[in-house]
Design a protein around this motif. Structure first.
Motif, PDB file in Angstrom:
ATOM      1  N   GLN A 193     -14.919 -76.499   1.354  1.00 28.49           N
ATOM      2  CA  GLN A 193     -15.466 -75.583   0.346  1.00 28.49           C
ATOM      3  C   GLN A 193     -16.910 -75.195   0.646  1.00 28.49           C
ATOM      4  O   GLN A 193     -17.358 -74.109   0.286  1.00 28.49           O
ATOM      5  CB  GLN A 193     -15.390 -76.223  -1.047  1.00 28.49           C
ATOM      6  N   ASP A 194     -17.650 -76.074   1.309  1.00 27.91           N
ATOM      7  CA  ASP A 194     -19.069 -75.832   1.565  1.00 27.91           C
ATOM      8  C   ASP A 194     -19.327 -75.030   2.839  1.00 27.91           C
ATOM      9  O   ASP A 194     -20.427 -74.547   3.045  1.00 27.91           O
ATOM     10  CB  ASP A 194     -19.824 -77.164   1.652  1.00 27.91           C
ATOM     11  N   ALA A 195     -18.330 -74.916   3.695  1.00 27.46           N
ATOM     12  CA  ALA A 195     -18.521 -74.223   4.976  1.00 27.46           C
ATOM     13  C   ALA A 195     -18.442 -72.711   4.790  1.00 27.46           C
ATOM     14  O   ALA A 195     -17.591 -72.210   4.070  1.00 27.46           O
ATOM     15  CB  ALA A 195     -17.465 -74.676   5.974  1.00 27.46           C
ATOM     16  N   ASP A 196     -19.343 -72.015   5.443  1.00 28.67           N
ATOM     17  CA  ASP A 196     -19.326 -70.554   5.441  1.00 28.67           C
ATOM     18  C   ASP A 196     -18.658 -70.114   6.743  1.00 28.67           C
ATOM     19  O   ASP A 196     -19.315 -69.920   7.770  1.00 28.67           O
ATOM     20  CB  ASP A 196     -20.751 -70.005   5.333  1.00 28.67           C
ATOM     21  N   PHE A 197     -17.337 -69.987   6.702  1.00 29.10           N
ATOM     22  CA  PHE A 197     -16.569 -69.695   7.902  1.00 29.10           C
ATOM     23  C   PHE A 197     -16.982 -68.373   8.548  1.00 29.10           C
ATOM     24  O   PHE A 197     -17.045 -68.272   9.765  1.00 29.10           O
ATOM     25  CB  PHE A 197     -15.064 -69.680   7.595  1.00 29.10           C
ATOM     26  N   ASP A 198     -17.258 -67.376   7.729  1.00 28.66           N
ATOM     27  CA  ASP A 198     -17.669 -66.077   8.269  1.00 28.66           C
ATOM     28  C   ASP A 198     -18.960 -66.210   9.079  1.00 28.66           C
ATOM     29  O   ASP A 198     -19.065 -65.671  10.179  1.00 28.66           O
ATOM     30  CB  ASP A 198     -17.861 -65.051   7.149  1.00 28.66           C
ATOM     31  N   LYS A 199     -19.920 -66.922   8.534  1.00 29.03           N
ATOM     32  CA  LYS A 199     -21.203 -67.082   9.229  1.00 29.03           C
ATOM     33  C   LYS A 199     -21.029 -67.905  10.503  1.00 29.03           C
ATOM     34  O   LYS A 199     -21.608 -67.574  11.547  1.00 29.03           O
ATOM     35  CB  LYS A 199     -22.226 -67.730   8.308  1.00 29.03           C
ATOM     36  N   LEU A 200     -20.254 -68.971  10.440  1.00 27.44           N
ATOM     37  CA  LEU A 200     -20.021 -69.786  11.626  1.00 27.44           C
ATOM     38  C   LEU A 200     -19.352 -68.974  12.727  1.00 27.44           C
ATOM     39  O   LEU A 200     -19.752 -69.041  13.896  1.00 27.44           O
ATOM     40  CB  LEU A 200     -19.154 -71.003  11.269  1.00 27.44           C
ATOM     41  N   LEU A 201     -18.327 -68.202  12.355  1.00 29.65           N
ATOM     42  CA  LEU A 201     -17.648 -67.366  13.353  1.00 29.65           C
ATOM     43  C   LEU A 201     -18.579 -66.293  13.911  1.00 29.65           C
ATOM     44  O   LEU A 201     -18.543 -65.991  15.102  1.00 29.65           O
ATOM     45  CB  LEU A 201     -16.409 -66.705  12.737  1.00 29.65           C
ATOM     46  N   GLU A 202     -19.404 -65.732  13.056  1.00 28.25           N
ATOM     47  CA  GLU A 202     -20.358 -64.715  13.500  1.00 28.25           C
ATOM     48  C   GLU A 202     -21.323 -65.317  14.527  1.00 28.25           C
ATOM     49  O   GLU A 202     -21.615 -64.686  15.552  1.00 28.25           O
ATOM     50  CB  GLU A 202     -21.132 -64.191  12.287  1.00 28.25           C
ATOM     51  N   ASN A 203     -21.805 -66.538  14.281  1.00 28.85           N
ATOM     52  CA  ASN A 203     -22.696 -67.207  15.237  1.00 28.85           C
ATOM     53  C   ASN A 203     -21.999 -67.479  16.560  1.00 28.85           C
ATOM     54  O   ASN A 203     -22.576 -67.276  17.631  1.00 28.85           O
ATOM     55  CB  ASN A 203     -23.228 -68.519  14.651  1.00 28.85           C
ATOM     56  N   ILE A 204     -20.758 -67.940  16.493  1.00 29.74           N
ATOM     57  CA  ILE A 204     -20.002 -68.230  17.711  1.00 29.74           C
ATOM     58  C   ILE A 204     -19.761 -66.948  18.499  1.00 29.74           C
ATOM     59  O   ILE A 204     -19.940 -66.909  19.717  1.00 29.74           O
ATOM     60  CB  ILE A 204     -18.669 -68.938  17.362  1.00 29.74           C
ATOM     61  N   ARG A 205     -19.372 -65.889  17.812  1.00 31.27           N
ATOM     62  CA  ARG A 205     -19.130 -64.614  18.486  1.00 31.27           C
ATOM     63  C   ARG A 205     -20.400 -64.068  19.127  1.00 31.27           C
ATOM     64  O   ARG A 205     -20.367 -63.511  20.227  1.00 31.27           O
ATOM     65  CB  ARG A 205     -18.552 -63.606  17.496  1.00 31.27           C
ATOM     66  N   SER A 206     -21.524 -64.233  18.446  1.00 29.60           N
ATOM     67  CA  SER A 206     -22.803 -63.770  18.990  1.00 29.60           C
ATOM     68  C   SER A 206     -23.170 -64.550  20.248  1.00 29.60           C
ATOM     69  O   SER A 206     -23.639 -63.974  21.232  1.00 29.60           O
ATOM     70  CB  SER A 206     -23.913 -63.916  17.955  1.00 29.60           C
ATOM     71  N   LEU A 207     -22.972 -65.868  20.209  1.00 27.98           N
ATOM     72  CA  LEU A 207     -23.251 -66.686  21.392  1.00 27.98           C
ATOM     73  C   LEU A 207     -22.333 -66.315  22.556  1.00 27.98           C
ATOM     74  O   LEU A 207     -22.749 -66.316  23.713  1.00 27.98           O
ATOM     75  CB  LEU A 207     -23.094 -68.175  21.066  1.00 27.98           C
ATOM     76  N   TYR A 208     -21.091 -66.000  22.250  1.00 26.80           N
ATOM     77  CA  TYR A 208     -20.148 -65.576  23.289  1.00 26.80           C
ATOM     78  C   TYR A 208     -20.634 -64.278  23.936  1.00 26.80           C
ATOM     79  O   TYR A 208     -20.684 -64.161  25.165  1.00 26.80           O
ATOM     80  CB  TYR A 208     -18.752 -65.394  22.688  1.00 26.80           C
ATOM     81  N   LYS A 209     -21.021 -63.314  23.110  1.00 24.04           N
ATOM     82  CA  LYS A 209     -21.504 -62.037  23.641  1.00 24.04           C
ATOM     83  C   LYS A 209     -22.787 -62.232  24.449  1.00 24.04           C
ATOM     84  O   LYS A 209     -22.955 -61.616  25.507  1.00 24.04           O
ATOM     85  CB  LYS A 209     -21.731 -61.040  22.504  1.00 24.04           C
ATOM     86  N   LEU A 210     -23.677 -63.079  23.967  1.00 27.03           N
ATOM     87  CA  LEU A 210     -24.906 -63.369  24.687  1.00 27.03           C
ATOM     88  C   LEU A 210     -24.591 -64.019  26.030  1.00 27.03           C
ATOM     89  O   LEU A 210     -25.157 -63.631  27.070  1.00 27.03           O
ATOM     90  CB  LEU A 210     -25.817 -64.287  23.863  1.00 27.03           C
ATOM     91  N   SER A 211     -23.694 -64.985  26.027  1.00 24.59           N
ATOM     92  CA  SER A 211     -23.315 -65.673  27.264  1.00 24.59           C
ATOM     93  C   SER A 211     -22.694 -64.704  28.260  1.00 24.59           C
ATOM     94  O   SER A 211     -23.000 -64.757  29.455  1.00 24.59           O
ATOM     95  CB  SER A 211     -22.340 -66.818  26.970  1.00 24.59           C
ATOM     96  N   CYS A 212     -21.843 -63.805  27.775  1.00 26.99           N
ATOM     97  CA  CYS A 212     -21.243 -62.802  28.651  1.00 26.99           C
ATOM     98  C   CYS A 212     -22.321 -61.905  29.249  1.00 26.99           C
ATOM     99  O   CYS A 212     -22.298 -61.601  30.445  1.00 26.99           O
ATOM    100  CB  CYS A 212     -20.224 -61.953  27.890  1.00 26.99           C
ATOM    101  N   SER A 213     -23.258 -61.508  28.430  1.00 24.63           N
ATOM    102  CA  SER A 213     -24.336 -60.641  28.891  1.00 24.63           C
ATOM    103  C   SER A 213     -25.187 -61.342  29.947  1.00 24.63           C
ATOM    104  O   SER A 213     -25.507 -60.764  30.984  1.00 24.63           O
ATOM    105  CB  SER A 213     -25.207 -60.224  27.703  1.00 24.63           C
ATOM    106  N   LEU A 214     -25.545 -62.607  29.683  1.00 27.92           N
ATOM    107  CA  LEU A 214     -26.363 -63.370  30.630  1.00 27.92           C
ATOM    108  C   LEU A 214     -25.618 -63.618  31.944  1.00 27.92           C
ATOM    109  O   LEU A 214     -26.235 -63.695  33.006  1.00 27.92           O
ATOM    110  CB  LEU A 214     -26.790 -64.701  30.013  1.00 27.92           C
ATOM    111  N   ALA A 215     -24.292 -63.733  31.867  1.00 30.14           N
ATOM    112  CA  ALA A 215     -23.486 -63.967  33.068  1.00 30.14           C
ATOM    113  C   ALA A 215     -23.125 -62.663  33.778  1.00 30.14           C
ATOM    114  O   ALA A 215     -22.599 -62.679  34.884  1.00 30.14           O
ATOM    115  CB  ALA A 215     -22.209 -64.723  32.700  1.00 30.14           C
TER     116      ALA A 215
END
Length: 131
Positions: free
Chosen positions: A94-116
């Motif tokens: 109930q306390d987890a903000d799934f949308d925010k967590l997924l948004e952070n993960i997706r952002s890190l994925y895009k950043l990692s792809c860009s850096l690679a």
């Protein structure tokens, strides 16, 4: 013994109310069970979609981390992606903000792809969870 007409009407009204309440209660139970089943199946499906997405991100990061000659920024981004993805809640919280967590993960994925210098291969179906 004569029956008063008002007593007869009161009796009919009471029975009508009783039948109406019984029908409502039975209908409510059927609807509640149906809603629980539908909610379970929706949650199960949504969980599978998110699990597939997070599994892709973890696999992506782990495969790239096998390369010993990565730039430090990319390595840091991949470690964060792997760590945050592996710590994504596996149960309803109930306390987890799934949308925010997924948004952070997706952002890190895009950043990692860009850096690679890699074009992202996985695209999430939606930017927000569908309920």
């Amino acid at each position: 013994m004569d029956t008063d007409i008002n007593d007869v009407f009161d009796s009919i009204t009471c029975k009508e109310e009783l039948i109406s309440k019984r029908g409502f209660d039975e209908g409510f139970k059927v609807g509640e069970n149906s809603g629980l089943k539908e909610g379970y199946h929706l949650g199960y499906h949504q969980g599978a979609v998110i699990g597939k997405e997070i599994g892709h991100y973890i696999g992506f990061a782990e495969v790239l981390l096998e390369n010993k000659h990565l730039p430090s920024k990319l390595k840091t981004s991949l470690f964060k992606l792997c760590s945050i993805s592996k710590n994504f809640p596996r149960e309803n919280n109930q306390d987890a903000d799934f949308d925010k967590l997924l948004e952070n993960i997706r952002s890190l994925y895009k950043l990692s792809c860009s850096l690679a210098g890699i074009q992202p291969m996985f695209r999430a179906n939606t930017s927000k969870l569908n309920y």
